[in-house]
Enzyme design. Structure first.
Site, PDB file in Angstrom:
ATOM      1  N   CYS A   1       0.631  -4.742   3.005  1.00  0.00           N
ATOM      2  CA  CYS A   1       1.497  -4.212   4.053  1.00  0.00           C
ATOM      3  C   CYS A   1       1.404  -5.014   5.350  1.00  0.00           C
ATOM      4  O   CYS A   1       0.602  -5.929   5.491  1.00  0.00           O
ATOM      5  CB  CYS A   1       1.164  -2.751   4.332  1.00  0.00           C
TER       6      CYS A   1
ATOM      7  N   GLY B   1       5.601  -6.716   2.567  1.00  0.00           N
ATOM      8  CA  GLY B   1       5.811  -5.496   1.796  1.00  0.00           C
ATOM      9  C   GLY B   1       7.278  -5.167   1.701  1.00  0.00           C
ATOM     10  O   GLY B   1       7.952  -5.094   2.728  1.00  0.00           O
TER      11      GLY B   1
END
Length: 573
Positions: free
Chosen positions: A85, A111
Site C-alpha cells: 500500500c 496498490g
C-alpha cells in the site's frame, strides 16, 4: 464499484505538551546506532540447490490461484513481489481531500485493489473507501462530501474477494476521548499475538487487517494526551509500519524504528504540510520535499505547528532495498537516494560483471527500463523497445475455448519483430520470483525471431519471503531458493542468465549498505516474525477458495494457542 461512507464525531480534543520544534527532531539520522555484526549474505552465482528451504521461516502460505478462466490465472500475479500500500496525509489546506486524491493517483503503483480518504471538517471525521483504482472510487460528488483542511488517504493491494471492502483503509474508530483515523503501509510481525491477547480481553475485530490492532491498542491505552496513546501503541507493535493518523485537530505521521517502509514530508507554498510514501506524490500536488520522517520518529502537526518526538529503542536502520529495485517510481527519492540513479547503476554493474556479446538491449517494461538503459550505455550497445506493454488490460479477460499458449503474457507484452529478428538480445528485468513469467517472456522473444536471449536481472536472487509489507510467495515457490543460476537458466530457456551480485550492491550503497534490509536475499530477518505471519484474511475474508487445512501453513512453529481455536471455529462455524 462498491464504496462505503462513514463519519465519526468528536468527544474531546487533547493538546500534547510533549512536543519539540521540527528543526530538532529527536530521531535524527546522525544518532548513534547500535553496533550489530553484518549479516552473512549469499555470494553471487552461488549454487542454490538444497534439499530444504533456505528460508528459516519456511512454509508460509502460497499465492492463491484463480479458479476461473481469468487473467489472474495466466499472469501468476505478474510473478513479482507486490507492495501492499501507499499512504498520504495533508494538514492545513482547504482542498485537503482533493489534494489527497491526486497524491493517491501518484501512488497508484503501490496498490490497485482499493482506495480511501478520511477528511476532517468541524471536528467530524468522514470516510469514503471503495474497491478499485483511485479513479474508480472517487469522483467529483464524492470529493464534495469530504470538506475540511485535513485528510489522510490510502491505496491498497490485496488478493481479490467479495468481502475485501471492509479491509480497505483508512480505518476510522471512535473511543472515549474522540475519534481517530489511520492509514498504514507495512506489516506487523507480532500481529497475531497482539490480536489474540486483545480478543481474550474482550476486543472485537471487524477486519482481518493488522492495522486494526493499532486502533485497539490506542483505545485501551490509559496514557494522556492522545499523542502518548499512539506512542504507547507503537512501542508494542513490531515489524514494518509507516502510518498517518488523523484526529479532530491533529495529523500524526509515524515510522517504525527500523525504517523498513518509506515516508517523506513536504510543504506546499501555502504552508500546508504533506506526508506521503514517495516524493512523486509531493511533486504532483506541488509540495516541496523537506525530509524523510526518520525511523522511530513521531511527527505531530496541529495549530501550534510541527513537532517531533521519538520512539524507543533505536535499533539499526533496515530500509527495504526493494523500494529501489522495483516498488518505487523512478522519479521518486526514497531513503534519500534517487530511485532512477540506483536502477541505472544496477544495469551498469550487470554490464560490467556479466557482459555478453549482443546486438540490442531491451527491457521488460516498465520496471526493467532504467536498468536496461544503464546496461546499454555501459555496454555500448543500443537500447530499443523490443517489448511493448499494454496498459489497458484489466484484471479479468476471457480466453477463447481453444487455448492460447502464454495467453496472459501475450495480452500484456507484445514483441517487436523488427527489433528482435535475427538479433542477439539482452533482456533486463528487475527480479525473478517463481520464474514462470520469465520463461514465457524468453519463449515470446524467440518466437519473434530472436537468435539468442540473455537474461540480466537487476537484483540478487530472491530466496526468502518478506514479512515487512511485501506480498511474496512462500520460500518453496521461490525459484532461486530451489535452483542454482544454471538450473534457472535451463528452466526459463535463456541462453545465459546473471543476477546483480550482492557484494557489488553493497559496494554501490557504500556506507549506507548496513542500513538496508536484505532479508529476501539472505533469509536473515531484522525482526523475527511470531505466530501467524500471513493474515487470516489472506485465506478467507479476501476470497480464497480451497481446503481449510491450507490455513495451517501460515503459522510458524510455537505459535499462540489461539491459532487452533480460530481454525476450529472456522471449520465448525
Amino acid at each position: 464499484m462498491a464504496a462505503t461512507v462513514s463519519t465519526a464525531s468528536a468527544a474531546a480534543t487533547n493538546k500534547s505538551p510533549l512536543s519539540q520544534p521540527l528543526d530538532k527532531p529527536f530521531c535524527s539520522p546522525s544518532q548513534k546506532l547500535l553496533s550489530l555484526s553484518p549479516k552473512t549474505l549469499p555470494k553471487p552465482y552461488r549454487t542454490l540447490v538444497t534439499a530444504s528451504s533456505k528460508n528459516p521461516l519456511n512454509d508460509v502460505v502460497s499465492f492463491k490461484k484463480s479458479a476461473d478462466n481469468t487473467l489472474d490465472s495466466y499472469f501468476d500475479d505478474e510473478d513479482k513481489p507486490r507492495e501492499e500500500c501507499g499512504v498520504v496525509g495533508i494538514y492545513g489546506d482547504s482542498e485537503a481531500s482533493r489534494l489527497c486524491y491526486l497524491a493517491l493517483h501518484a501512488l497508484q503503483h503501490r496498490g490497485q485493489e482499493g482506495a480511501g480518504i478520511v477528511a476532517v471538517n468541524d471536528d467530524v471525521l468522514k470516510s469514503i473507501t471503495g474497491v478499485g483504482l483511485v479513479s474508480d472510487v472517487f469522483n467529483e460528488s464524492k470529493l464534495d462530501q469530504l470538506p475540511g483542511d485535513m485528510a489522510i488517504g490510502h491505496v491498497r493491494y490485496s488478493t481479490a474477494g467479495s468481502s475485501m471492502l471492509k479491509n480497505v483503509q483508512p480505518f476510522v474508530a471512535s473511543y472515549k476521548f474522540g475519534s481517530v483515523g489511520v492509514a498504514h503501509n507495512g506489516n506487523l510481525v507480532n500481529y497475531k499475538l497482539l490480536r489474540g491477547e486483545l480478543e481474550e480481553n474482550g476486543s472485537i475485530f471487524n477486519t482481518s487487517s493488522d492495522t486494526e490492532v493499532v486502533l485497539h491498542l490506542i483505545a485501551i491505552s490509559k496514557a494522556r494526551p492522545f499523542l502518548l496513546r499512539i506512542v504507547e501503541a507503537c512501542e508494542k507493535i513490531e515489524g514494518a509500519y509507516s502510518m498517518v493518523f488523523v484526529t479532530e485537530d491533529k495529523l500524526v505521521a509515524v515510522r517504525d524504528p527500523h525504517g523498513f517502509r518509506p515516508l517523506v514530508m513536504g510543504r506546499r507554498s501555502n504552508g500546508a504540510v504533506v506526508f506521503a510514501s514517495e516524493t512523486c506524490a509531493l511533486d504532483l500536488i506541488e509540495a516541496t520535499y523537506e525530509r524523510e520522517v526518520n525511523p522511530g520518529e513521531v511527527v505531530v502537526v496541529d495549530k501550534d505547528g510541527v513537532h517531533s518526538i521519538c520512539l524507543m529503542p533505536h535499533p539499526e536502520h533496515k530500509s527495504c532495498i526493494f523500494e529501489h529495485i522495483y516498488f518505487a517510481l523512478p522519479n521518486s527519492v526514497v531513503f534519500g537516494r534517487s530511485v532512477y540513479e540506483s536502477r541505472r547503476a544496477f544495469g551498469e554493474i550487470l554490464a560490467t560483471e556479466a557482459p555478453v556479446e549482443c546486438d540490442v538491449v531491451i527491457a521488460v517494461p516498465d520496471s526493467g527500463v532504467v536498468a536496461a538503459l544503464g546496461y546499454a550505455a555501459k555496454a555500448g550497445v543500443p537500447f530499443q523497445q523490443g517489448l511493448i506493454r499494454s496498459h489497458y488490460v484489466g484484471r479479468t479477460f476471457i480466453e477463447p475455448s481453444q487455448k492460447i499458449r502464454d495467453f496472459g503474457v501475450k495480452l500484456k507484452l507484445s514483441p517487436v519483430r523488427a527489433v528482435l529478428e535475427g538479433k542477439r538480445v539482452v533482456v533486463v528485468d528487475d527480479s525473478i520470483v517463481r520464474g514462470t513469467t520469465s520463461s514465457k517472456i524468453v519463449r515470446l522473444l524467440k518466437e519473434a525471431g530472436a537468435k539468442e536471449v540473455h537474461m540480466r536481472i537487476a537484483s540478487p536472487p530472491i530466496i526468502a519471503s518478506c514479512y515487512y509489507g511485501v506480498d511474496t510467495p512462500s520460500s518453496d515457490e521461490l525459484i532461486s531458493n530451489r535452483m542454482s543460476v544454471e538450473e534457472i537458466k535451463e528452466f526459463i530457456g535463456s541462453d545465459s542468465l546473471a543476477f546483480l551480485p550482492m557484494d557489488s550492491l553493497n559496494k554501490l550503497l557504500g556506507n549506507d549498505s548496513r542500513s538496508f534490509c536484505y532479508a529476501c536475499f539472505s533469509g536473515n530477518y531484522p525482526v523475527e516474525p511470531t505466530g501467524k505471519v500471513k493474515r487470516i484474511g489472506d485465506f478467507m475474508d479476501d476470497g480464497l477458495s480451497g481446503d481449510m487445512d491450507s490455513i495451517d501453513g501460515g503459522w510458524l512453529p510455537g505459535s499462540s494457542r489461539v491459532q487452533k481455536t480460530i481454525l476450529n471455529e472456522v471449520r465448525t462455524g
